[in-house]
Design a protein around this motif. Structure first.
Motif, PDB file in Angstrom:
ATOM      1  N   THR B  45       0.847  -1.202   0.000  1.00 31.87           N
ATOM      2  CA  THR B  45       0.000   0.000   0.000  1.00 31.87           C
ATOM      3  C   THR B  45       0.887   1.260   0.000  1.00 31.87           C
ATOM      4  O   THR B  45       1.838   1.328   0.776  1.00 31.87           O
ATOM      5  CB  THR B  45      -0.876   0.005   1.266  1.00 31.87           C
ATOM      6  OG1 THR B  45      -1.555  -1.238   1.363  1.00 31.87           O
ATOM      7  CG2 THR B  45      -1.880   1.143   1.233  1.00 31.87           C
ATOM      8  N   PRO B  46       0.572   2.226  -0.871  1.00 31.33           N
ATOM      9  CA  PRO B  46       1.387   3.443  -0.933  1.00 31.33           C
ATOM     10  C   PRO B  46       1.610   4.040   0.460  1.00 31.33           C
ATOM     11  O   PRO B  46       0.705   4.038   1.289  1.00 31.33           O
ATOM     12  CB  PRO B  46       0.545   4.387  -1.800  1.00 31.33           C
ATOM     13  CG  PRO B  46      -0.260   3.478  -2.658  1.00 31.33           C
ATOM     14  CD  PRO B  46      -0.527   2.246  -1.848  1.00 31.33           C
ATOM     15  N   SER B  48       1.851   7.029   1.639  1.00 30.52           N
ATOM     16  CA  SER B  48       0.995   8.135   2.088  1.00 30.52           C
ATOM     17  C   SER B  48      -0.289   7.582   2.720  1.00 30.52           C
ATOM     18  O   SER B  48      -0.802   8.142   3.684  1.00 30.52           O
ATOM     19  CB  SER B  48       0.659   9.057   0.919  1.00 30.52           C
ATOM     20  OG  SER B  48      -0.024   8.335  -0.080  1.00 30.52           O
ATOM     21  N   VAL B  49      -0.770   6.465   2.186  1.00 37.07           N
ATOM     22  CA  VAL B  49      -1.996   5.854   2.696  1.00 37.07           C
ATOM     23  C   VAL B  49      -1.735   5.188   4.050  1.00 37.07           C
ATOM     24  O   VAL B  49      -2.496   5.356   5.016  1.00 37.07           O
ATOM     25  CB  VAL B  49      -2.533   4.815   1.685  1.00 37.07           C
ATOM     26  CG1 VAL B  49      -3.730   4.070   2.247  1.00 37.07           C
ATOM     27  CG2 VAL B  49      -2.878   5.496   0.365  1.00 37.07           C
ATOM     28  N   PHE B 239      -5.709  -0.117  -5.415  1.00 36.74           N
ATOM     29  CA  PHE B 239      -4.904   0.664  -4.479  1.00 36.74           C
ATOM     30  C   PHE B 239      -3.946  -0.211  -3.662  1.00 36.74           C
ATOM     31  O   PHE B 239      -3.321   0.272  -2.723  1.00 36.74           O
ATOM     32  CB  PHE B 239      -5.812   1.457  -3.544  1.00 36.74           C
ATOM     33  CG  PHE B 239      -6.581   2.553  -4.243  1.00 36.74           C
ATOM     34  CD1 PHE B 239      -6.042   3.824  -4.371  1.00 36.74           C
ATOM     35  CD2 PHE B 239      -7.827   2.295  -4.805  1.00 36.74           C
ATOM     36  CE1 PHE B 239      -6.743   4.831  -5.032  1.00 36.74           C
ATOM     37  CE2 PHE B 239      -8.533   3.292  -5.465  1.00 36.74           C
ATOM     38  CZ  PHE B 239      -7.987   4.563  -5.583  1.00 36.74           C
ATOM     39  N   GLU B 280      -7.625   8.671   2.359  1.00 34.71           N
ATOM     40  CA  GLU B 280      -6.355   9.200   1.859  1.00 34.71           C
ATOM     41  C   GLU B 280      -6.044   8.631   0.468  1.00 34.71           C
ATOM     42  O   GLU B 280      -5.552   9.339  -0.410  1.00 34.71           O
ATOM     43  CB  GLU B 280      -5.226   8.852   2.843  1.00 34.71           C
ATOM     44  CG  GLU B 280      -3.849   9.361   2.439  1.00 34.71           C
ATOM     45  CD  GLU B 280      -3.731  10.878   2.459  1.00 34.71           C
ATOM     46  OE1 GLU B 280      -4.542  11.522   3.169  1.00 34.71           O
ATOM     47  OE2 GLU B 280      -2.846  11.405   1.768  1.00 34.71           O
ATOM     48  N   ALA B 281      -6.353   7.350   0.289  1.00 32.08           N
ATOM     49  CA  ALA B 281      -6.086   6.717  -1.008  1.00 32.08           C
ATOM     50  C   ALA B 281      -6.822   7.468  -2.115  1.00 32.08           C
ATOM     51  O   ALA B 281      -6.257   7.746  -3.174  1.00 32.08           O
ATOM     52  CB  ALA B 281      -6.510   5.251  -0.976  1.00 32.08           C
ATOM     53  N   THR B 284      -5.160  11.199  -2.442  1.00 32.95           N
ATOM     54  CA  THR B 284      -3.802  11.403  -2.974  1.00 32.95           C
ATOM     55  C   THR B 284      -3.196  10.187  -3.665  1.00 32.95           C
ATOM     56  O   THR B 284      -2.084  10.257  -4.159  1.00 32.95           O
ATOM     57  CB  THR B 284      -2.824  11.812  -1.843  1.00 32.95           C
ATOM     58  OG1 THR B 284      -2.693  10.691  -0.958  1.00 32.95           O
ATOM     59  CG2 THR B 284      -3.323  13.006  -1.056  1.00 32.95           C
ATOM     60  N   GLY B 285      -3.933   9.088  -3.682  1.00 34.53           N
ATOM     61  CA  GLY B 285      -3.307   7.852  -4.153  1.00 34.53           C
ATOM     62  C   GLY B 285      -3.390   7.577  -5.647  1.00 34.53           C
ATOM     63  O   GLY B 285      -2.846   6.589  -6.130  1.00 34.53           O
ATOM     64  N   ASP B 288      -0.159   6.955  -7.525  1.00 34.93           N
ATOM     65  CA  ASP B 288       0.425   5.645  -7.211  1.00 34.93           C
ATOM     66  C   ASP B 288      -0.266   4.553  -8.024  1.00 34.93           C
ATOM     67  O   ASP B 288       0.371   3.648  -8.547  1.00 34.93           O
ATOM     68  CB  ASP B 288       0.257   5.326  -5.724  1.00 34.93           C
ATOM     69  CG  ASP B 288       1.110   6.217  -4.841  1.00 34.93           C
ATOM     70  OD1 ASP B 288       2.318   5.973  -4.774  1.00 34.93           O
ATOM     71  OD2 ASP B 288       0.571   7.162  -4.245  1.00 34.93           O
TER      72      ASP B 288
END
Ligand SMILES: Cc1ncc(COP(=O)(O)O)c(C=O)c1O
Lengths: 167, 391
Positions: B45-46, B48-49, B239, B280-281, B284-285, B288
């Motif tokens: 998972t990215p 930021s997430v 995601f 968040e995903a 901003t995801g 990604d």
């Protein structure tokens, strides 16, 4: 860890020349023929868009090849007509210099040096860099540990944590 | 006391365990296996997430949310559905956040099925559809697609399967296990049939983010279909969030609210931490997701072409991260192929028959694995195929 001469040689070749991926595989990934891929690569190189095939090597793991990297903030007096370019050129031609950037802010040039030892870097700074006419001052920062370099995280536990078969 | 087994419900007793289980057990404990058997991204998972979830914990968001999910998340989902797929849903009344697409499937079917209602399942299909229909009291009616048609369902096949008891068609595009993606036109043809026979369509769009060649069309975006569509999606695949267990349903108000009733009694709400992560995903995801998609596409191209060169003929899957090659050239059944390949070459794939009879003669390979491992897998499969030329 101890590597053989040959292994180190291979690493050095990789670092400077090529990525490991065969042209055939690049071709498949890009859905091109092999011939097309080769011409494309040639063309990109010819246009100097593709500057180099690089490998990222964590030399800190290889005994006797740890090396030292320093980032040096350089203040210079720009010259009329040529600005910063002339002094930048004089600096980037040294083989120890890995990168040179013109910066905004507290200093003018950021110079990244790689040497075999602290001594070697120190000598370069005191004898070569700071003696240049237009260089007003230098501040040297040694890199103590590389966590991430050019997008690659060093020392990351990247094991596949997935179970082998799943829906 | 009676025998413990005799306490079990008849339905559960008759339920077959997933065939995937057997291969999982077989592969577990083996060293050095390259797994093409996984139905999930190889990306983590990215960050930021993950970081947003950590922050939510630090801030003490550890209690229940609204049953249907955080309002902020539902609003973000509504916005996402509108921007990405051109369908508008009301965050207040038409969206329910669930524990994965899995729970969404379960409560959808339970909300609409009465005992004996028939559900059309397009085969080869995701392993859960048939058992979930049965558990909800429905009767699964499997329609087999053919490799000659790229595993696409033909309108006449669909029509032939419809009876007076048919209530819903389950569609999954891009599909697990075949990777087949239906075009807007093909979905249109299905929409006409749904209209003609007044059926609901349960559209599993969990792989919508992973469409490689063509623009993705959501079933709900076709004509008047929104009112007869139960759209299921989630964060697991696009995601890279399988372990978070977060999905969602978008459906007309009456259906959403009926599902919400089951959801609130059975689950209360989806995990709060995961909901913050999902928020968040969506915020901003997306970049990604784009990066991961690019990477899957290159691997798909490499992997599918390599399989074809080995004589394991494979259509070019339009989405998801599965290749579904034919293994008939080896003279083995799909179970034999998968088992021998695992034991002899240490490459795990899933036999196609697990996804329904029409999957026989094929295996499912997930190319959600690094290029280095895919290259090695191709080497091993190539060696295997040479050892097993058709008798
Ligand atoms: C088609 C399909 N639907 C639903 C799911 C379940 O997804 P989730 O992890 O969101 O429960 C999967 C997972 O493999 C799938 O392939």
């Amino acid at each position: 860890m101890k590597l053989t001469e040959k292994q180190i040689e291979v690493l050095e070749i990789l670092e400077n020349n090529s990525a490991r991926i065969p042209v055939e595989d690049i071709a498949k990934m890009a859905q091109l023929s092999v011939a097309e891929t080769e011409t494309t690569l040639d063309k990109l190189e010819e246009m100097k868009v593709l500057v180099r095939f690089n490998s990222v090597i964590d030399w800190s793991k290889v005994d006797g090849h740890e090396g030292v990297t320093a980032m040096i903030d350089v203040k210079v007096a720009p010259k009329r007509g040529v600005g910063f370019d002339e002094v930048a050129q004089r600096i980037y031609r040294f083989k120890e210099v890995r990168s040179v950037y013109l910066m905004s802010g507290a200093y003018d040039l950021s110079v990244i040096i790689e040497g075999r030892s602290m001594n070697e870097v120190a000598r370069f700074v005191s004898e070569k860099l700071s003696t240049l006419d237009s260089v007003l001052s230098t501040t040297t920062h040694f890199i103590l540990k590389k966590y991430k370099h050019d997008g690659t995280i060093f020392e990351q536990n990247e094991d596949d944590k997935r179970i082998v078969v799943s829906p | 006391m009676k025998e413990t087994k005799s306490y079990l419900s008849k339905t559960v007793e008759e339920l077959k365990p997933s065939g995937i289980r057997r291969f999982f057990d077989l592969a577990a404990g083996m060293e050095g296996v390259i797994s093409l058997g996984v139905g999930e991204p190889d990306f983590i998972t990215p960050w930021s997430v993950r970081e947003a979830a950590i922050l939510s914990l630090e801030q003490g968001y550890t209690s229940y949310t609204a049953n249907a999910g955080l309002m902020e998340l539902r609003e973000e989902i509504a916005d996402y559905m509108q921007k990405s797929f051109g369908v508008s849903y009301s965050p207040q009344s038409e969206i329910v956040v669930t524990v994965g697409a899995s729970q969404a499937l379960d409560i959808s079917l339970r909300a609409i099925l009465d005992s004996g209602d028939e559900v059309i399942v397009v085969e080869p299909s995701f392993v859960s559809y048939v058992p979930l229909v049965t558990l909800a009291g429905g009767v699964p009616v499997q329609v087999q697609t053919l490799k000659e048609n790229g595993f696409k369902i033909l309108p006449e096949q669909l029509e032939n399967a419809i009876t007076s008891r048919t209530k819903v068609i389950i569609l999954c595009s891009p599909n697990n296990p075949t990777g087949t993606m239906l075009s807007g036109d093909e979905l249109n043809a299905i929409a006409k049939i749904a209209e003609r026979y007044d059926l609901l369509v349960l559209s599993d769009e969990i792989y919508a983010e992973l469409a490689y060649d063509d623009e993705y069309t959501s079933f709900a975006a076709i004509g008047e279909m929104k009112k007869r569509t139960i759209l299921i999606s989630g964060f697991s695949k696009g995601f890279a969030m399988t372990g978070w267990r977060l999905g969602f349903i978008c459906a007309p108000e009456e259906i959403s609210q009926a599902m919400l009733k089951i959801h609130q009694y059975a689950m209360m709400c989806a995990p709060t931490m995961a909901q913050f992560a999902a928020l968040e995903a969506l915020k901003t995801g997306r970049s990604d997701v784009e990066d991961m998609k690019k990477s899957y596409k290159r691997r798909r191209n490499y992997f599918v072409q390599s399989l074809n060169e080995l004589g394991l003929t494979c259509h070019m899957p339009g989405g998801a991260f599965y290749a579904f090659p034919s293994i008939e050239s080896t003279g083995l059944t799909s179970e034999e192929f998968a088992e021998k390949l695992l034991l002899e070459e240490k490459v795990a794939v899933v036999p196609g028959n697990i996804f329904g009879e029409s999957g026989e003669g094929h295996v499912r390979c997930s190319y959600a694995t690094s290029m280095e491992l895919l290259q090695e897998a191709i080497k091993r499969i190539s060696h295997f195929v040479k050892q097993n030329p058709k008798a």
